[in-house]
Design a protein around this motif. Sequence first.
Motif, PDB file in Angstrom:
ATOM      1  N   PRO A  84       0.522   2.069  -9.152  1.00 31.57           N
ATOM      2  CA  PRO A  84       0.238   0.794  -9.875  1.00 31.57           C
ATOM      3  C   PRO A  84       1.059  -0.444  -9.193  1.00 31.57           C
ATOM      4  N   LEU A  85       2.341  -0.182  -8.818  1.00 30.87           N
ATOM      5  CA  LEU A  85       3.187  -1.340  -8.332  1.00 30.87           C
ATOM      6  C   LEU A  85       3.026  -1.615  -6.881  1.00 30.87           C
ATOM      7  N   TYR A  86       1.825  -0.958  -6.153  1.00 29.74           N
ATOM      8  CA  TYR A  86       1.549  -1.189  -4.968  1.00 29.74           C
ATOM      9  C   TYR A  86       0.173  -1.499  -4.716  1.00 29.74           C
ATOM     10  N   SER A  87      -0.233  -2.566  -3.845  1.00 27.40           N
ATOM     11  CA  SER A  87      -1.492  -3.034  -3.508  1.00 27.40           C
ATOM     12  C   SER A  87      -2.532  -2.026  -2.962  1.00 27.40           C
ATOM     13  N   ASP A  88      -3.776  -2.356  -2.640  1.00 25.54           N
ATOM     14  CA  ASP A  88      -4.482  -1.246  -1.903  1.00 25.54           C
ATOM     15  C   ASP A  88      -4.443  -1.753  -0.439  1.00 25.54           C
ATOM     16  N   LEU A  89      -3.951  -2.662  -0.031  1.00 22.04           N
ATOM     17  CA  LEU A  89      -4.089  -3.180   1.231  1.00 22.04           C
ATOM     18  C   LEU A  89      -2.457  -3.471   1.827  1.00 22.04           C
ATOM     19  N   GLY A  90      -2.474  -3.736   2.892  1.00 20.57           N
ATOM     20  CA  GLY A  90      -1.201  -4.247   3.580  1.00 20.57           C
ATOM     21  C   GLY A  90      -0.564  -2.741   4.408  1.00 20.57           C
ATOM     22  N   ARG A  91       0.520  -3.022   4.737  1.00 23.91           N
ATOM     23  CA  ARG A  91       1.638  -2.007   5.477  1.00 23.91           C
ATOM     24  C   ARG A  91       1.759  -0.740   4.600  1.00 23.91           C
ATOM     25  N   PRO A  92       1.352   0.336   4.852  1.00 22.01           N
ATOM     26  CA  PRO A  92       1.683   1.471   3.967  1.00 22.01           C
ATOM     27  C   PRO A  92       3.062   1.847   3.807  1.00 22.01           C
ATOM     28  N   ALA A  93       3.645   2.079   2.543  1.00 20.52           N
ATOM     29  CA  ALA A  93       4.943   2.478   2.293  1.00 20.52           C
ATOM     30  C   ALA A  93       5.152   4.001   2.608  1.00 20.52           C
ATOM     31  N   ILE A  94       5.925   4.425   3.338  1.00 23.95           N
ATOM     32  CA  ILE A  94       5.627   5.949   3.516  1.00 23.95           C
ATOM     33  C   ILE A  94       6.971   6.888   2.879  1.00 23.95           C
ATOM     34  N   MET A  99       0.599  -1.166  -0.115  1.00 25.34           N
ATOM     35  CA  MET A  99       0.070   0.138  -0.071  1.00 25.34           C
ATOM     36  C   MET A  99       0.968   1.266  -0.034  1.00 25.34           C
ATOM     37  N   LEU A 100       0.438   2.238  -0.740  1.00 28.59           N
ATOM     38  CA  LEU A 100       1.212   3.470  -0.996  1.00 28.59           C
ATOM     39  C   LEU A 100       0.718   4.413  -0.302  1.00 28.59           C
ATOM     40  N   ARG A 101       1.421   5.072   0.682  1.00 34.19           N
ATOM     41  CA  ARG A 101       0.834   6.093   1.720  1.00 34.19           C
ATOM     42  C   ARG A 101       0.694   7.557   0.900  1.00 34.19           C
ATOM     43  N   ASP A 102       0.171   8.413   1.193  1.00 31.37           N
ATOM     44  CA  ASP A 102      -0.010   9.714   0.750  1.00 31.37           C
ATOM     45  C   ASP A 102       1.223  10.386  -0.079  1.00 31.37           C
ATOM     46  N   TRP A 103       0.976  10.606  -1.262  1.00 36.61           N
ATOM     47  CA  TRP A 103       1.997  11.150  -2.134  1.00 36.61           C
ATOM     48  C   TRP A 103       2.328  12.651  -1.704  1.00 36.61           C
ATOM     49  N   ILE A 104       3.481  12.845  -0.963  1.00 36.77           N
ATOM     50  CA  ILE A 104       3.467  14.407  -0.710  1.00 36.77           C
ATOM     51  C   ILE A 104       3.659  15.231  -1.808  1.00 36.77           C
ATOM     52  N   PRO A 105       2.839  16.289  -1.895  1.00 38.63           N
ATOM     53  CA  PRO A 105       3.220  17.469  -2.978  1.00 38.63           C
ATOM     54  C   PRO A 105       4.761  17.877  -2.953  1.00 38.63           C
ATOM     55  N   HIS A 106       5.331  18.207  -4.124  1.00 38.58           N
ATOM     56  CA  HIS A 106       6.543  18.755  -4.321  1.00 38.58           C
ATOM     57  C   HIS A 106       6.552  20.180  -3.515  1.00 38.58           C
ATOM     58  N   ILE A 107       5.503  21.026  -3.726  1.00 36.98           N
ATOM     59  CA  ILE A 107       5.909  22.471  -3.040  1.00 36.98           C
ATOM     60  C   ILE A 107       6.005  22.012  -1.609  1.00 36.98           C
ATOM     61  N   LYS A 108       5.494  20.921  -0.929  1.00 40.74           N
ATOM     62  CA  LYS A 108       5.380  20.912   0.668  1.00 40.74           C
ATOM     63  C   LYS A 108       6.858  20.481   0.930  1.00 40.74           C
ATOM     64  N   TYR A 109       7.329  19.484  -0.068  1.00 39.66           N
ATOM     65  CA  TYR A 109       9.036  19.155   0.343  1.00 39.66           C
ATOM     66  C   TYR A 109       9.776  20.292   0.030  1.00 39.66           C
ATOM     67  N   GLN A 110       9.527  21.240  -0.814  1.00 43.59           N
ATOM     68  CA  GLN A 110      10.431  22.421  -1.061  1.00 43.59           C
ATOM     69  C   GLN A 110      10.199  23.413   0.241  1.00 43.59           C
ATOM     70  N   GLU A 111       8.968  23.554   0.848  1.00 42.19           N
ATOM     71  CA  GLU A 111       8.830  24.238   1.811  1.00 42.19           C
ATOM     72  C   GLU A 111       9.628  23.715   3.166  1.00 42.19           C
TER      73      GLU A 111
END
Length: 497
Positions: free
Chosen positions: A54-64, A1-13
């Motif tokens: 698409p490389l991650y399932s919708d279930l399981g431990r989230p990848a962060i 499972m893929l955790r929320d994708w952090i927007p680039h603008i937040k990474y920059q901040e």
Amino acid sequence: MLRDWIPHIKYQERLRLKMLLHQQIQRSRLVSLDKSISKLYLLNLDSLLPVIKPLYSDLGRPAINQQGIIRSLVLMLDQQDYSITKWAQKVASDPLLFDICGFFNNAPSAASYYDFLVRLWLGDHKIHINRKLKVKRFVSKPKKKLKAGQKQPPKHSGTVKKLVAKAINGKLRNFCPEIVLQKLIARLVVDTSSAMGILGNVNDLSVAFDGSTFYSGASHYGVKVCDCKSQGIYNCKCPRRFSDPDARWGWDSYREQWFFGNTLFNVTVSDSPYDLPIYLKMVQASRHDSITTVFALEDIHKIYPNLRFKSFIADGAMDNYPTYDLLKHYDILPFISLDSRTKAKFNYPHQDILCFDDKGNPICKGGIPFVSWGYSKPKGIKYRCWFAVNGQEPPKECKCSSSKYGRVIYIKPDYDPRMFPPIPRGSDTFKTKFKSRTSVERSNKRMFIDYAIESYDSRSAMMRMSLATFAVINIHLDAWVKHKKFSFCSFIEQQAA
């Protein structure tokens, strides 16, 4: 499972805030890493979500930490650290590197890095492990050496012709385990480079094709499982296990020696001032470049539907009739040097031509060579009278036209696409364009010398392709920083002022 994708603008901040804190403690080190930080600050991962999700399932431990791992791998090659295991430990213990990569809470272990790379490779990893454990026949290093500059010939004649026929009919079977890595290059950096205008004219791109040797870090001797050694037999040919089952023997025409590994096939936009690669493919070391070219041409048209490829530049390895037919199908102009073994035959009848010289240039009835005057579609290659082109009055015995423009003839490439390409090999246009083929050699140099991807001693095609991919990302990022003249340290100092 893929955790929320952090927007680039937040990474920059977040990066700006973290670096302001580090600036107070270790300013000199921050300045030394300025270019590396600048590259990651510009690297926008937002467009990568549709490729990775698409490389991650919708279930399981989230990848962060997947975004952080991508930045960390880019930074690892930038810093030329030659071990993912050691690099993961280094990032985990260094707060500055930790913050540059954009990790949260805890840094991932080396296992997380490898798990991520395995996901990017569509080949079955379990099958790969089984191949490493399976006992295989030992293949010794070939003894016969090829001539200087000579390429290893294809295993079977007629293979390119069959593949081209399938490609033209849309029936080419193309299993590509590195397709995600190819999309990674396309969506992450090439699209941005195109928008920045540093690829060249996207409606008239020239691309150079070339294969480069990629040596394996494993031994070609393998691990013996027989008991020959206990019997005093040290040079046996018994089956054994190999830590790199993907590697094969191939001929390195540059070093004039046999090598154990793979061939990295590279496509580079030759009009770019930064020699930017746009496509990579990892194939067996024994595969001929002409075969890989068929698949590469189909791939780049699928991956880059918004780019128009107009010129194909390659060496004599791609000099064969089926390749010319395929380029005509894609409406691409060929700039291919003749194979050194080619024996030209110019015996094509034409009412206004006496003969052809050894380079395929037509000679008029008066014995004077015609001057190439470009390509006029659909008539063919245009030639004009030498005297008319140079503004001179032809001698009486040579005056074959009353027009000031002089005699004009056309040679259709359909007669012989290799001998009469749309842009004649003897023309200044061909020579100028073909010189740009060195762009692919320079981009190979960037990967193998500047980013030293062979120094990682990788033992699988997956790792070799992954390292080459992140080297290409670095090459594009270097171009962005140079093109924008961007400095992160200068930027935050201006923000703080």
